[in-house]
Structure formats: structure tokens, C-alpha cells
Enzyme design. Sequence first.
Site, short mmCIF file in Angstrom:
data_model
loop_
_atom_site.label_atom_id
_atom_site.label_comp_id
_atom_site.label_asym_id
_atom_site.label_seq_id
_atom_site.Cartn_x
_atom_site.Cartn_y
_atom_site.Cartn_z
N HIS A 12 65.73 -34.94 25.28
CA HIS A 12 66.97 -34.29 24.82
C HIS A 12 66.74 -33.30 23.70
O HIS A 12 67.66 -32.61 23.28
CB HIS A 12 68.05 -35.32 24.45
CG HIS A 12 67.63 -36.34 23.44
ND1 HIS A 12 67.71 -36.12 22.10
CD2 HIS A 12 67.11 -37.58 23.59
CE1 HIS A 12 67.27 -37.19 21.45
NE2 HIS A 12 66.89 -38.09 22.33
N HIS A 37 63.33 -31.52 14.62
CA HIS A 37 63.72 -31.20 15.99
C HIS A 37 64.78 -30.12 15.96
O HIS A 37 65.27 -29.76 14.88
CB HIS A 37 64.24 -32.46 16.71
CG HIS A 37 65.46 -33.02 16.06
ND1 HIS A 37 65.41 -34.00 15.08
CD2 HIS A 37 66.78 -32.71 16.19
CE1 HIS A 37 66.62 -34.27 14.66
NE2 HIS A 37 67.49 -33.50 15.31
N THR A 89 73.56 -37.30 14.61
CA THR A 89 74.43 -36.58 15.56
C THR A 89 74.14 -36.97 17.01
O THR A 89 74.65 -36.34 17.93
CB THR A 89 74.29 -35.06 15.39
OG1 THR A 89 72.95 -34.67 15.75
CG2 THR A 89 74.60 -34.62 13.97
N THR A 90 73.31 -37.98 17.18
CA THR A 90 73.09 -38.55 18.51
C THR A 90 73.29 -40.07 18.40
O THR A 90 73.15 -40.63 17.31
CB THR A 90 71.65 -38.28 19.01
OG1 THR A 90 70.72 -38.68 17.99
CG2 THR A 90 71.45 -36.81 19.32
ZN LIG Z 1 69.44 -33.22 15.07
#
Ligand SMILES: [Zn+2]
Length: 366
Positions: free
Chosen positions: A108, A133, A240-241
Site C-alpha cells: 500500500h 513512506h 492514517t492507516t
Molecule cells: Zn503515512
Amino acid sequence: MPVLAQGKVIPVRTQSKFCDTSKHRGTAGTVTVFVLLLLDKPVSLLIYTGPDGEKAWPKKYPFCGGVFQSPIDFHKDILQYDSNLLPLEFVGYNVPSTDQFTLTNNGHSVKMYLSPTMYIRNLPFEYAASQLHLHWGNRNKSEGSEHTIGGKHFAAELHIVHYNSEKYPDITAAMDKADGLAVLAILLEIGPFNPTYEKIFRHFRNVKYKDQMALVPGFNIQELLPNRLDEYYRYEGSLTTPPCYPSVLWTVFRHPVKISQEQLRALETAMYCTESDDPEPLEMVDNFRHVQKFDERLVFISFHEGKLHEQTVSSLLFSVDPRAKLISGMTAALSISHWSFLSAITLVSWQLCKLSQDILKGILPL
Ligand SMILES: [Zn+2]
């Protein structure tokens, strides 16, 4: 490509709009994925749109529907200047080229592991680096940043994730603690070619598919940051995931960093969510979460800009009865379906813990 929804495999395929990263065709695959979900492993199925998209995350990950969520929009009504916000200092960020970083496609995002010998000063604790990331959009809509400013998206966003190394031995231990993580966010926009970002981007062809890895020679990670390190937004938010733990002290730099149109295009088109032998490859695009409700929180800024809200910090905080906030949070948490009951209890405990911390700090009235 099927995805799992509450224990069932359903056929879903939208054009280049999500990342479904697991092998789970047939009964055996279904069982594997279901067991992973029961064990509440970090998300192995991550999709941003469609019926199992980000709006559905709270069904399996209650924190995603809870408090202190990220990203957010920075708009003037919630900004409060704080003269105590010092420029961050980075120790060990200049990594010699004889050392190597591992770059990987995790299905992802593209992620580069960092050494805990790199750390940040001038935060409430010392925070050691773990990984960086990126989040981005797609070739037709280059609006892939997670945070927005005055409703404006940027082309992409880099996150450099750190954990509280004074209190916790590693990121796994820290990630679900209220003071566990500190993330630096760098907004990216189109401009001239950026040779520092190219030190990562040139390896994209080697991490095109999920689980592929590449080695990146060391370089000065600080060069990925904007020149102005003294101007930033600071707030308490979340991953945020999934599982969206509200454990992140965010520093979002005010000034974006520029990369070229060609570099952005490479980011938007180079990678797939799927493994190399998957007959139905899925492009890795639009891997950003939309902005979350901000409610009665404030964002502190290290710079003077625009007209600040007339209310003071204390009047804003006191404008909502904290007991009402807590009861409202508990009600929301307990309304979550029974199979996620344990997670709901965790959420309530979290809120009680945060409230007691606030009372101890004298922020909230007793
Ligand atoms: Zn992030």
C-alpha cells in the site's frame, strides 16, 4: 480481485482505485485472512475506496472511528501560535553512503526502513527514526497529500515515522501508546528536479511489486526536508492507516518541497499493490486517507500567519464540557458491534487515560 468483508470474500475490482494486497482466493486463503483479522495484525488488506474503503475501517479497527484522527485540514480557525515551538534538530540523519537503507513495497506504499541511531531533538521526548513512506494520487489527479492547507491538497506527502525511544524499546511497543510516535510530514509539489528524492525514486523499478526489496545507499535524510525547519504545524493525531491508533505527535512542515513533474509521474505510476505473479495487477494509486473531523482540537503553529481566532486556547478548551466529551466518546465506542467489544473497551480506556492526563496537566477543569 476479491476482497474480504466481514469474513466473506466478495468480488470487487475498481479501476486503479484500491490496494488489495493479499493472496486470498479460495477457501484456504479466506481462512488465512480471517485468522489474520482475528489476531488484529496490522492491516494486510488496505483499500481506500469502495464498500470496504476507508469509511468501513472502523468496523474492524474501532480507533479509525474514534478520537484524535489524522489527517486534517489546517484552516485559520483552529490555528494557535505557540512561541515554545522550537526548530527540530536531527541527529544522525546524515547517513554515509557505505551504509544502506532497505526499500520495500508493502502493498500500500513504498517504505524505506531507517536506523534508530537517527533521532529528533526538541520534542517532549527523544524520538528515534523507524521508517519513511509516501502517499500520492494518480496520473490524472495529482492531489495525493493527506494533510491539506485551507482545503488545498498537495501532489504527494512524505512521512518520516519515529517512536519514543526514551520510553519504549521499539516501534511495536510504542505505536499504541498516547506518547508513542512522532511523525514528520513533508508536503510535495511540482517544481524543479529534486536530486535528493531521486536517491529513493531511482529504485522504484526494483520495488514495482508487493514484497520486493531494494538497497538504497545512505544519504543525508535531512535533505528530504524543506529548508525552513522552523515553520510547522503541530498537533496530536493518529496513524492514517488501520489500526489508526491516536498515538502520533504530528509535525507538518509549512513549506512544501518540490519534485519534478517527471518524478511525480514516476511515483504515481511505478508501483503495484499486487505481487509480480498476480494475473490481475493493481496499480498503487490514491493511497491517501481523507481529512478527518477536527472537533475541539487546536493546531499549534510555530509561525505568525493570518488572523488568529479571537478565542484564546483556554476559552476554546473550556467551551466543551470534558465530561460531556467523555460520555459522548464512550457512547460512540460502546455502540460498536459486539465482536469488536474488546477494542471498544480499549478505546474507552484510552479516553479515560487521556482525560486524566489532561486533568493532571491542569488543562481541563475538574
Ligand atoms: Zn503515512
